[in-house]
Design a protein around this motif. Structure first.
Motif, PDB file in Angstrom:
ATOM      1  N   LEU A  22       0.817  -1.052  -0.025  1.00  0.00           N
ATOM      2  CA  LEU A  22       0.069   0.059   0.020  1.00  0.00           C
ATOM      3  C   LEU A  22       0.875   1.211   0.081  1.00  0.00           C
ATOM      4  N   ALA A  23       2.054   1.311   0.550  1.00  0.00           N
ATOM      5  CA  ALA A  23       2.943   2.551   0.721  1.00  0.00           C
ATOM      6  C   ALA A  23       3.483   2.534  -0.683  1.00  0.00           C
ATOM      7  N   HIS A  24       3.515   1.747  -1.692  1.00  0.00           N
ATOM      8  CA  HIS A  24       3.971   2.039  -3.089  1.00  0.00           C
ATOM      9  C   HIS A  24       3.101   2.459  -4.056  1.00  0.00           C
ATOM     10  N   ALA A  25       3.765   3.343  -5.012  1.00  0.00           N
ATOM     11  CA  ALA A  25       2.896   3.958  -5.933  1.00  0.00           C
ATOM     12  C   ALA A  25       2.544   3.059  -7.039  1.00  0.00           C
ATOM     13  N   PRO A  26       1.376   2.855  -7.578  1.00  0.00           N
ATOM     14  CA  PRO A  26       0.976   2.088  -8.789  1.00  0.00           C
ATOM     15  C   PRO A  26       1.543   2.453  -9.946  1.00  0.00           C
ATOM     16  N   LEU A  27       1.831   1.662 -10.862  1.00  0.00           N
ATOM     17  CA  LEU A  27       2.281   1.930 -12.290  1.00  0.00           C
ATOM     18  C   LEU A  27       1.247   2.538 -13.200  1.00  0.00           C
ATOM     19  N   VAL A  28       1.263   3.794 -13.955  1.00  0.00           N
ATOM     20  CA  VAL A  28       0.225   4.259 -14.714  1.00  0.00           C
ATOM     21  C   VAL A  28       0.785   4.417 -16.124  1.00  0.00           C
ATOM     22  N   VAL A  29       0.099   4.484 -17.045  1.00  0.00           N
ATOM     23  CA  VAL A  29       0.397   4.518 -18.481  1.00  0.00           C
ATOM     24  C   VAL A  29       0.485   6.207 -18.900  1.00  0.00           C
ATOM     25  N   SER A  62       9.637   3.740 -16.164  1.00  0.00           N
ATOM     26  CA  SER A  62      10.327   2.409 -15.312  1.00  0.00           C
ATOM     27  C   SER A  62       9.746   1.005 -15.857  1.00  0.00           C
ATOM     28  N   ALA A  63       8.808   0.949 -16.844  1.00  0.00           N
ATOM     29  CA  ALA A  63       8.250  -0.400 -17.463  1.00  0.00           C
ATOM     30  C   ALA A  63       7.728   0.087 -18.480  1.00  0.00           C
ATOM     31  N   ILE A  64       7.778  -1.181 -19.679  1.00  0.00           N
ATOM     32  CA  ILE A  64       7.247  -0.957 -20.828  1.00  0.00           C
ATOM     33  C   ILE A  64       6.740  -2.181 -21.043  1.00  0.00           C
ATOM     34  N   ARG A  65       5.132  -2.134 -21.504  1.00  0.00           N
ATOM     35  CA  ARG A  65       4.356  -3.013 -21.692  1.00  0.00           C
ATOM     36  C   ARG A  65       4.165  -3.419 -23.274  1.00  0.00           C
ATOM     37  N   LEU A  66       4.267  -4.531 -23.862  1.00  0.00           N
ATOM     38  CA  LEU A  66       4.413  -5.016 -25.089  1.00  0.00           C
ATOM     39  C   LEU A  66       3.061  -5.848 -25.321  1.00  0.00           C
ATOM     40  N   GLY A  67       2.551  -5.485 -26.692  1.00  0.00           N
ATOM     41  CA  GLY A  67       1.456  -6.173 -26.903  1.00  0.00           C
ATOM     42  C   GLY A  67       1.653  -7.806 -27.593  1.00  0.00           C
ATOM     43  N   LEU A  68       2.154  -8.533 -26.666  1.00  0.00           N
ATOM     44  CA  LEU A  68       2.348 -10.086 -26.850  1.00  0.00           C
ATOM     45  C   LEU A  68       1.286 -10.974 -26.362  1.00  0.00           C
ATOM     46  N   PRO A 150       4.120  -7.077 -40.915  1.00  0.00           N
ATOM     47  CA  PRO A 150       3.076  -6.525 -41.381  1.00  0.00           C
ATOM     48  C   PRO A 150       2.734  -5.191 -40.906  1.00  0.00           C
ATOM     49  N   GLY A 151       3.053  -4.545 -39.552  1.00  0.00           N
ATOM     50  CA  GLY A 151       2.764  -3.329 -38.969  1.00  0.00           C
ATOM     51  C   GLY A 151       3.464  -3.007 -37.896  1.00  0.00           C
ATOM     52  N   ARG A 152       3.009  -2.343 -36.822  1.00  0.00           N
ATOM     53  CA  ARG A 152       3.704  -1.810 -35.789  1.00  0.00           C
ATOM     54  C   ARG A 152       2.976  -2.540 -34.589  1.00  0.00           C
ATOM     55  N   MET A 153       3.724  -2.923 -33.611  1.00  0.00           N
ATOM     56  CA  MET A 153       3.514  -3.410 -32.358  1.00  0.00           C
ATOM     57  C   MET A 153       3.037  -2.585 -31.290  1.00  0.00           C
ATOM     58  N   HIS A 154       1.977  -2.753 -30.596  1.00  0.00           N
ATOM     59  CA  HIS A 154       1.425  -2.100 -29.414  1.00  0.00           C
ATOM     60  C   HIS A 154       2.240  -2.124 -28.368  1.00  0.00           C
ATOM     61  N   ILE A 155       2.755  -0.749 -27.920  1.00  0.00           N
ATOM     62  CA  ILE A 155       3.732  -0.564 -26.848  1.00  0.00           C
ATOM     63  C   ILE A 155       3.037   0.601 -25.753  1.00  0.00           C
ATOM     64  N   GLU A 156       3.127   0.146 -24.727  1.00  0.00           N
ATOM     65  CA  GLU A 156       2.868   1.440 -23.703  1.00  0.00           C
ATOM     66  C   GLU A 156       3.999   1.606 -22.747  1.00  0.00           C
ATOM     67  N   PRO A 160       5.687   5.191 -12.181  1.00  0.00           N
ATOM     68  CA  PRO A 160       5.206   5.462 -10.883  1.00  0.00           C
ATOM     69  C   PRO A 160       4.019   6.483 -10.796  1.00  0.00           C
ATOM     70  N   ALA A 161       3.000   6.288 -10.314  1.00  0.00           N
ATOM     71  CA  ALA A 161       2.098   7.383 -10.040  1.00  0.00           C
ATOM     72  C   ALA A 161       2.519   8.459  -8.929  1.00  0.00           C
ATOM     73  N   GLN A 162       2.098   9.479  -8.874  1.00  0.00           N
ATOM     74  CA  GLN A 162       2.586  10.451  -8.026  1.00  0.00           C
ATOM     75  C   GLN A 162       1.894  10.057  -6.521  1.00  0.00           C
TER      76      GLN A 162
END
Length: 211
Positions: A22-29, A62-68, A150-156, A160-162
């Protein structure tokens, strides 16, 4: 007595773990490279690499989300380059599942960098892995195995949130009450009370049966 001490120690460890979470901040896009509907671009059952140029690396990532997508994911290594300079990298171990994988990377500098090239490597595969994205012109498509995909991969891109999870507890509780027949924060309170009651009953049954 030993049983009670063991239960108390276990509950204390659970409470400490919950407090730390709970003390940590969640990751946000902070940036999503596409808002279109994603489809399968290519699939593989063997170790593979792919790169995608023309990306933007937001400050503080601090993190990268890949469309896999896969049933049992492989190990995924991500590197981000500016020309020949490595900006950041990270690895996610095998065993994940779903339509995306979030790879923690070394936090980047305080300024946004562009254009950059995001590369990935898949190994220790346990089954087919598919890349999700959208069709594009050949010139701007991702590359893999020395050829254009054939195209581009989805990346986010995430950072960390504030605010910590604890500071967002009241807002989360209010949202849990939305769409209910009897809306209100008491829905979250009821769930918490039932969970505490379940833990108490479980502890009582264990001590009674093992005494």
């Amino acid at each position: 007595m030993r049983i009670r001490l063991a239960l108390a120690a276990g509950l204390l460890l659970i409470a400490l773990a919950a407090a730390r979470t709970l003390a940590h901040a969640p990751l946000v896009v902070t940036l999503d490279n596409s808002l279109v509907t994603h489809e399968t671009l290519v699939s593989t059952t063997a170790p593979a690499t792919a790169c995608q140029a023309g990306e933007i690396l937001p400050a503080g990532t601090s993190a990268i989300r890949l469309g896999l997508t896969t049933a049992l994911g492989p190990r995924v290594r991500v590197t981000v380059w500016s020309g020949s300079r490595l900006l950041t990298e990270g690895v996610h171990g095998p065993g994940w599942e779903g339509a995306s994988v979030t790879v923690p990377v070394r936090p980047v500098a305080s300024r946004t960098l562009a254009p950059v090239r995001v590369c990935l490597r898949l190994d220790l595969l346990n089954g087919p892995v598919s890349m999700l994205g959208w069709d594009t012109r050949h010139a701007i498509a991702a590359t893999g195995g020395g050829k254009r995909l054939p195209g581009r991969m989805h990346i986010e891109y995430l950072r960390p949130a504030q605010a910590s999870w604890l500071s967002m507890a009241s807002a989360t509780a209010r949202r849990l009450g939305f769409g209910r027949a009897a809306s209100g924060i008491w829905n979250a309170v009821l769930v918490g009370a039932l969970a505490a009651l379940l833990v108490a009953i479980s502890c009582w049954l264990v001590t009674r049966e093992l005494q």
